[in-house]
Enzyme design. Structure first.
Site, short mmCIF file in Angstrom:
data_model
loop_
_atom_site.label_atom_id
_atom_site.label_comp_id
_atom_site.label_asym_id
_atom_site.label_seq_id
_atom_site.Cartn_x
_atom_site.Cartn_y
_atom_site.Cartn_z
N TRP A 1 21.27 -2.48 -6.80
CA TRP A 1 21.79 -2.61 -8.16
C TRP A 1 20.77 -2.28 -9.23
CZ3 TRP A 1 18.47 -5.85 -10.44
CH2 TRP A 1 17.83 -6.81 -9.65
N ASN A 2 19.47 -2.25 -8.91
CA ASN A 2 18.48 -2.18 -9.99
C ASN A 2 18.37 -0.80 -10.63
OD1 ASN A 2 17.33 -1.34 -7.54
ND2 ASN A 2 15.26 -1.92 -8.17
N PRO B 1 27.70 1.41 -2.76
CA PRO B 1 26.83 0.90 -3.83
C PRO B 1 26.80 -0.62 -3.84
CG PRO B 1 28.97 1.48 -4.74
CD PRO B 1 29.02 1.83 -3.26
N SER C 1 16.33 -4.89 0.29
CA SER C 1 15.34 -5.85 0.76
C SER C 1 14.92 -5.58 2.20
CB SER C 1 15.90 -7.28 0.67
OG SER C 1 16.89 -7.50 1.66
N GLU D 1 13.94 2.34 2.48
CA GLU D 1 13.06 2.08 1.34
C GLU D 1 13.25 0.60 1.02
OE1 GLU D 1 11.79 0.99 -1.89
OE2 GLU D 1 13.27 2.23 -2.90
N LEU D 2 12.28 -0.21 1.46
CA LEU D 2 12.46 -1.66 1.47
C LEU D 2 11.63 -2.34 0.39
CD1 LEU D 2 12.51 -2.06 5.36
CD2 LEU D 2 14.43 -1.65 3.80
N ARG E 1 8.85 -2.04 -16.64
CA ARG E 1 9.92 -1.07 -16.45
C ARG E 1 11.11 -1.80 -15.83
NH1 ARG E 1 9.99 3.51 -11.91
NH2 ARG E 1 11.66 4.86 -12.68
N CYS F 1 11.35 -2.19 -7.22
CA CYS F 1 10.52 -2.38 -6.03
C CYS F 1 9.09 -1.90 -6.27
CB CYS F 1 11.13 -1.67 -4.83
SG CYS F 1 11.42 0.10 -5.11
N GLU G 1 8.55 -10.99 -3.68
CA GLU G 1 8.86 -10.01 -4.71
C GLU G 1 9.53 -10.74 -5.87
OE1 GLU G 1 10.28 -5.36 -4.49
OE2 GLU G 1 11.22 -6.81 -3.16
N GLU H 1 11.56 9.61 0.35
CA GLU H 1 12.59 10.18 -0.51
C GLU H 1 11.89 10.93 -1.63
OE1 GLU H 1 16.47 7.48 -0.27
OE2 GLU H 1 14.87 6.47 -1.36
#
Length: 478
Positions: A151-152, A176, A230, A251-252, A279, A285, A382, A459
């Protein structure tokens, strides 16, 4: 086509969930409902895979130049519609318009970059060392891909996956985050307007995320999973993907250290800290999560950072003057508040912030903590919020040890006036990316990803498209 989609998007059409189910999307600035979206089921997930599988052969056979031109048109449309999409992101995500506009520029660039990469899927021809044959290597699309996004960054995380997948000749099903489905559905409409054929891109919002994604991962037609989210969920999905031996990109989570040495330009370091930390209000992340500052400059750095943080304007993301919007939901703001309270109870001092304001919505004040104890949870989890915990160090060795004392390894930041030290420390840091005297590392042209528990694969950059291609070796003699 109508860009306002609140149903599922399967095979080029907006369709209701098979059981008629829907769920509400909330405005984080008020906590009020802004839309009702179709809640995808297992049957809908299979229908989306059906559509992607049916479209796969024709899309893979489409000329690379044609795929490239389609992505280029998507970039142009996304740029033209950037303001509307930015406001949609702000509405469902809460981030300030400034951040949302920045995300739109970043997100659109993935379509432009992979429009250029689509025609550069080069193979290799060499002679075998024995001289008996040629080694011919060709690259082919991996097949139907399941893309799971957070969602970020609801636009950028989608385009960062869709762009290379389409460039490589793959078809996709995008699942999504249920907090922010509207942006993904808007992108589906935009891609259709750009000429993406029906079935190539499908979008299935769902509250039943685990069940829906698991169903797709156990369909033998699905050959690729790309997940951003996550580490805990990533581990579960890796286990699910193993059952069908599915190609995975992960991508964690991150726990980014921000190192400031005494010889650093403190003005530049504070500028970089504001970018790396604030930001998207810290909901990234890549956000600087732990600040390690050399003892001799720690007080001055902390003072300057607190001064900058205290000047930020907190408010609804839709307000042009807002610099820090609300966090995405109640669970997120409660977690941030709990981490700060625990750190303060253990001896940390809040130089600025440190509490939830009284206004409605999911807000948290920009916060700087000093004298944070090394064992505090805020240094090991985090944060995903506008909080900067500061710890001091005395020498380079200690700084590296503190920075690497985590299971994560996504990104690190280093500020120093000594280039040799900067490169030496960058090599020693256990991270997939390093910002050296720079608070921003994300770039569509660069390979984005982490080591350790922060993920697998990359990525962005040329490497990003390779993640959607399989290498086929042909032994041939002529």
């Amino acid at each position: 086509m109508d860009r306002t989609i609140t149903d599922l998007y399967i095979n080029g059409k907006a369709v209701p969930a098979s059981d008629g189910g829907r769920f509400d999307v909330l405005d984080p600035a008020t906590g009020k409902v802004i839309a009702s979206v179709a809640d995808g089921t297992v049957a809908d997930a299979i229908a989306a895979v059906d559509a992607a599988a049916a479209a796969a052969a024709q899309w893979a056979a489409t000329a690379p130049r044609e795929r490239a031109e389609t992505l280029r048109r998507a970039f142009v449309l996304m740029t033209e519609r950037a303001e509307d999409l930015a406001r949609l992101i702000t509405l469902e995500n809460g981030k300030s318009l400034r951040d949302a506009r920045g995300e739109m520029a970043y997100a659109a660039e993935f379509f432009r970059w992979y429009a250029e990469e689509a025609v550069r899927s080069a193979g290799v021809v060499t002679t075998a060392p024995s001289g008996q044959n040629r080694i011919l290597v060709v690259r082919q699309p991996v097949g139907v891909c399941v893309l799971v996004t957070p969602w970020n960054f609801p636009a950028a995380m989608a385009t960062r996956k869709i762009g290379p997948a389409l460039a490589a000749g793959c078809t996709v099903v995008l699942k999504p985050a249920s907090d922010t489905p509207l942006t993904a559905l808007a992108l589906a409409g935009l891609l259709a307007d750009a000429g993406v054929p029906a079935g190539v891109v499908n979008v299935v919002p769902a509250r039943r995320s685990g069940e829906v994604v698991s169903t797709m991962l156990h369909d033998p037609r699905v050959r690729k999973l790309s997940f951003t989210g996550s580490t805990e969920v990533g581990r579960v999905l890796l286990g699910e993907a193993a059952d069908q031996v599915i190609n995975t990109s992960m991508e964690l989570g991150g726990n980014a250290p921000f190192l400031v040495f005494a010889d650093a330009d403190l003005d530049a370091a504070v500028d970089g800290a504001m970018i790396a930390k604030m930001r998207n209000a810290g909901e990234a992340c890549t956000a600087a999560n732990r600040f390690y500052v050399e003892t001799s400059v720690a007080a001055e750095f902390s003072r300057r950072l607190a001064e900058r943080m205290s000047a930020l304007r907190l408010g609804p993301g839709s307000d042009e003057n807002t610099e820090v919007g609300p966090l995405v939901n109640e669970a997120t703001v409660s977690k941030v508040d709990s981490l700060v309270r625990e750190a303060v109870a253990a001896g940390a001092t809040a130089l600025v912030g440190g509490r939830r304001p009284s206004q409605a919505g999911f807000y948290y004040e920009p916060t700087v903590l000093c004298d944070v104890r090394p064992g505090s949870a805020i240094l090991h989890e985090e944060i995903f919020g506008p909080v900067a915990p500061i710890v001091t160090f005395d020498d380079e060795r200690e700084a590296i040890e503190l920075a690497n004392d985590t299971e994560y390894g996504l990104v690190s930041y280093v500020y120093t006036g000594d280039l040799a030290r900067g490169l030496r420390v960058s090599e020693a840091l256990e991270a997939g990316m390093v910002g050296l005297n720079r608070g921003l590392v994300s770039d569509p042209a660069a390979p984005f990803g982490g080591v350790k528990q922060s993920g697998l694969g990359r990525e962005g950059g040329h490497e990003g498209m390779l993640d959607y291609l399989e290498s086929k070796y042909i032994a041939v003699q002529w």
